[in-house]
Design a protein around this motif. Structure first.
Motif, short mmCIF file in Angstrom:
data_model
loop_
_atom_site.label_atom_id
_atom_site.label_comp_id
_atom_site.label_asym_id
_atom_site.label_seq_id
_atom_site.Cartn_x
_atom_site.Cartn_y
_atom_site.Cartn_z
N ALA A 110 0.82 -1.22 0.00
CA ALA A 110 0.00 0.00 0.00
C ALA A 110 0.85 1.26 0.00
CB ALA A 110 -0.93 -0.01 1.21
N ASP A 111 1.91 1.26 0.80
CA ASP A 111 2.81 2.42 0.87
C ASP A 111 4.12 2.00 1.55
OD1 ASP A 111 4.14 4.81 1.06
OD2 ASP A 111 2.42 5.93 1.84
N PRO A 112 5.13 1.61 0.77
CA PRO A 112 6.40 1.13 1.34
C PRO A 112 7.05 2.12 2.29
CG PRO A 112 6.33 0.73 -1.03
CD PRO A 112 5.14 1.59 -0.69
N ALA A 113 6.92 3.40 2.01
CA ALA A 113 7.58 4.43 2.82
C ALA A 113 7.01 4.52 4.23
CB ALA A 113 7.49 5.79 2.13
N LYS A 114 5.76 4.09 4.41
CA LYS A 114 5.13 4.19 5.71
C LYS A 114 5.45 3.00 6.62
CE LYS A 114 1.30 7.31 4.68
NZ LYS A 114 -0.17 7.48 4.68
N VAL A 115 6.11 2.00 6.05
CA VAL A 115 6.54 0.84 6.85
C VAL A 115 8.00 1.04 7.22
CG1 VAL A 115 6.90 -1.65 6.89
CG2 VAL A 115 4.90 -0.70 5.73
N THR A 116 8.27 1.27 8.49
CA THR A 116 9.65 1.50 8.93
C THR A 116 10.23 0.21 9.50
OG1 THR A 116 8.70 2.35 10.99
CG2 THR A 116 9.46 3.96 9.38
N TRP A 117 11.44 -0.10 9.05
CA TRP A 117 12.14 -1.32 9.46
C TRP A 117 13.31 -0.95 10.36
CZ3 TRP A 117 10.76 -6.15 7.16
CH2 TRP A 117 9.90 -6.07 6.06
N ALA A 118 13.49 -1.66 11.45
CA ALA A 118 14.65 -1.47 12.31
C ALA A 118 15.57 -2.68 12.17
CB ALA A 118 14.22 -1.34 13.77
N GLY A 119 16.85 -2.42 11.97
CA GLY A 119 17.79 -3.52 11.83
C GLY A 119 19.22 -3.05 12.00
N GLY A 120 20.15 -3.88 11.62
CA GLY A 120 21.57 -3.57 11.74
C GLY A 120 22.05 -2.66 10.61
N SER A 121 23.34 -2.67 10.36
CA SER A 121 23.97 -1.73 9.44
C SER A 121 23.38 -1.78 8.03
CB SER A 121 25.48 -2.01 9.36
OG SER A 121 25.71 -3.33 8.91
N ALA A 122 23.45 -0.64 7.36
CA ALA A 122 22.98 -0.54 5.97
C ALA A 122 23.76 -1.51 5.10
CB ALA A 122 23.16 0.89 5.46
N GLY A 123 23.05 -2.25 4.28
CA GLY A 123 23.70 -3.22 3.40
C GLY A 123 23.97 -4.56 4.05
N GLY A 124 23.62 -4.68 5.35
CA GLY A 124 23.84 -5.94 6.06
C GLY A 124 22.69 -6.93 5.82
N THR A 125 22.74 -8.04 6.53
CA THR A 125 21.75 -9.10 6.34
C THR A 125 20.34 -8.61 6.58
OG1 THR A 125 23.46 -10.51 7.34
CG2 THR A 125 21.34 -11.53 6.88
N ASP A 126 20.14 -7.82 7.64
CA ASP A 126 18.80 -7.33 7.99
C ASP A 126 18.24 -6.45 6.87
OD1 ASP A 126 19.55 -8.54 10.35
OD2 ASP A 126 19.90 -6.66 11.42
N HIS A 127 19.08 -5.55 6.37
CA HIS A 127 18.67 -4.64 5.31
C HIS A 127 18.33 -5.41 4.03
CE1 HIS A 127 19.56 -0.46 3.32
NE2 HIS A 127 18.36 -0.93 2.99
N ALA A 152 14.70 -5.65 1.94
CA ALA A 152 14.58 -5.34 0.51
C ALA A 152 14.06 -6.54 -0.27
CB ALA A 152 15.94 -4.91 -0.03
N LEU A 153 14.57 -7.73 0.03
CA LEU A 153 14.11 -8.93 -0.66
C LEU A 153 12.64 -9.23 -0.33
CD1 LEU A 153 17.21 -11.28 -0.23
CD2 LEU A 153 16.35 -10.32 -2.38
N PHE A 154 12.24 -8.93 0.90
CA PHE A 154 10.84 -9.11 1.29
C PHE A 154 9.95 -8.22 0.43
CE2 PHE A 154 7.03 -8.14 3.69
CZ PHE A 154 6.66 -9.36 4.25
N ALA A 155 10.35 -6.97 0.28
CA ALA A 155 9.56 -6.04 -0.53
C ALA A 155 9.44 -6.55 -1.96
CB ALA A 155 10.22 -4.65 -0.51
N GLN A 156 10.55 -6.99 -2.52
CA GLN A 156 10.52 -7.52 -3.89
C GLN A 156 9.63 -8.75 -3.99
OE1 GLN A 156 14.67 -8.16 -4.81
NE2 GLN A 156 14.89 -6.14 -5.71
N ALA A 157 9.74 -9.64 -3.02
CA ALA A 157 9.01 -10.90 -3.06
C ALA A 157 7.50 -10.71 -3.00
CB ALA A 157 9.45 -11.81 -1.92
N VAL A 158 7.05 -9.62 -2.34
CA VAL A 158 5.60 -9.40 -2.20
C VAL A 158 5.07 -8.40 -3.23
CG1 VAL A 158 5.69 -9.94 0.25
CG2 VAL A 158 5.81 -7.54 -0.46
N GLY A 159 5.96 -7.92 -4.11
CA GLY A 159 5.52 -7.03 -5.17
C GLY A 159 5.49 -5.56 -4.82
N ALA A 160 6.22 -5.17 -3.76
CA ALA A 160 6.30 -3.76 -3.38
C ALA A 160 7.55 -3.15 -4.01
CB ALA A 160 6.36 -3.62 -1.87
N ASP A 161 7.63 -1.83 -4.02
CA ASP A 161 8.78 -1.13 -4.59
C ASP A 161 9.92 -1.11 -3.58
OD1 ASP A 161 10.61 0.52 -5.79
OD2 ASP A 161 9.19 2.11 -6.30
#
Length: 320
Positions: free
Chosen positions: A144-161, A165-174
């Motif tokens: 519905a709106d990727p920007a309104k879903v905030t994710w907390a995790g470790g460093s940028a580019g790490g496993t959490d990040h 990103a892969l979750f968003a792609q897998a469900v058809g979000a930007d």
């Protein structure tokens, strides 16, 4: 005569096995942890040191730490040790992204792959009072709106990040619009979640296990192929119709330019360590999952992970 021949063959086989064991026992190894003491790579290196020595696989094992740039400074040193059949370096999934983020002049295609050792599933969690009850709920909000879903995790580019990103792609979000907030430690990410400042958190299961068992966090999904033994009630992403699997793995690699015999000796020593009771006890004590994969199979796996991470980091704009 034939009986005598077989007896001699049996004796020769036993002698060869003894020589192989002796060769292992004489092996002197150096294991680099390309990070500061106390972290995951350092813990893996020192656990290897302990197991290799206790199991009698190596005569001596030295561990040294080389810090900086997500492990890429240590990687450069390893590549510079071309032909050294006594050197190993611990690394893992996080280094794949760090190489890209740091625009490193060296990369993992230049090393000699030895073996993947351990793997840990990631979990996506929310506070227990969150209206999100499943990964599908999170997917619908994200679409519905990727920007309104905030994710907390470790460093940028790490496993959490990467998982976000892969979750968003897998469900058809930007995936380019995901709102990922990196934190320096699990404690800060936890505080952000419990304080209602973020929608969901991503980390290894062990990072949030205490809060999950205390009823403060709810697991929406785990990123492994199967449910975790220590979290049997937590469904996988695939169970919920999301075709995604991701593990935070750790491995060992060696310098380039090794001979076939040098590579074989390092793989065999590592395999012998993994099968030892000393290593199995370490896995149990630390809560690590055995994910041993060696030689050509590990080489193929590593290339696939490099390609996958490079693709998603480019698509979300982390690298160009």
């Amino acid at each position: 005569m034939l009986t005598s021949f077989f007896k001699r063959g049996a004796v020769a086989a036993v002698a060869l096995a003894g020589l192989t064991t002796a060769a292992f026992a004489q092996m002197e190894l150096k294991i680099m942890a390309p990070a500061a003491p106390g972290g995951g790579w350092d813990g893996t290196a020192r656990s290897m040191q302990q197991a290799l020595m206790a199991a009698g696989i190596s005569k001596s094992v030295q561990v040294n730490n080389v810090t900086g740039a997500g492990g890429t400074i240590g990687l450069a040193q390893l590549i510079g040790a071309k032909g050294d059949g006594h050197q190993l370096m611990v690394n893992g999934f996080v280094m794949v992204g760090a190489i890209l983020l740091n625009k490193s002049p060296v990369n993992l295609t230049q090393v000699t792959p030895i073996a993947r050792l351990t793997a840990e599933a990631e979990v996506i969690v929310v506070p227990t009072d969150s209206p999100l009850k499943s990964a599908k709920d999170l997917a619908e909000r994200l679409k519905a709106d990727p920007a309104k879903v905030t994710w907390a995790g470790g460093s940028a580019g790490g496993t959490d990040h990467i998982l976000a990103a892969l979750f968003a792609q897998a469900v058809g979000a930007d995936a380019k619009k995901i709102n990922y907030i990196p934190f320096s430690g699990g404690g800060e990410a936890l505080a952000a979640m419990l304080g209602g400042r973020v929608t969901a958190g991503v980390s290894g299961y062990g990072e949030f296990e205490g809060q999950i068992k205390a009823g403060k966090l709810r697991v929406l999904a785990v990123s492994s192929a199967k449910r975790l033994e220590n979290a049997p009630d937590a469904p996988t992403l695939k169970e919920q119709g999301i075709d995604l699997e991701l593990l935070n793995w750790r491995s060992v690699v060696a310098p380039p330019g090794l001979s076939a015999d040098q590579t074989k000796a390092l793989i065999e020593a590592t395999e012998k360590m993994v099968k030892s009771k000393e290593w199995q006890e370490i896995l149990k004590a630390r809560g690590w999952d055995d994910s041993f994969l060696a030689g050509a199979a590990f080489d193929s796996f590593l290339k696939e992970e490099i390609a996958r991470v490079s693709k998603v980091m480019t698509e979300v704009g982390l690298v160009k």
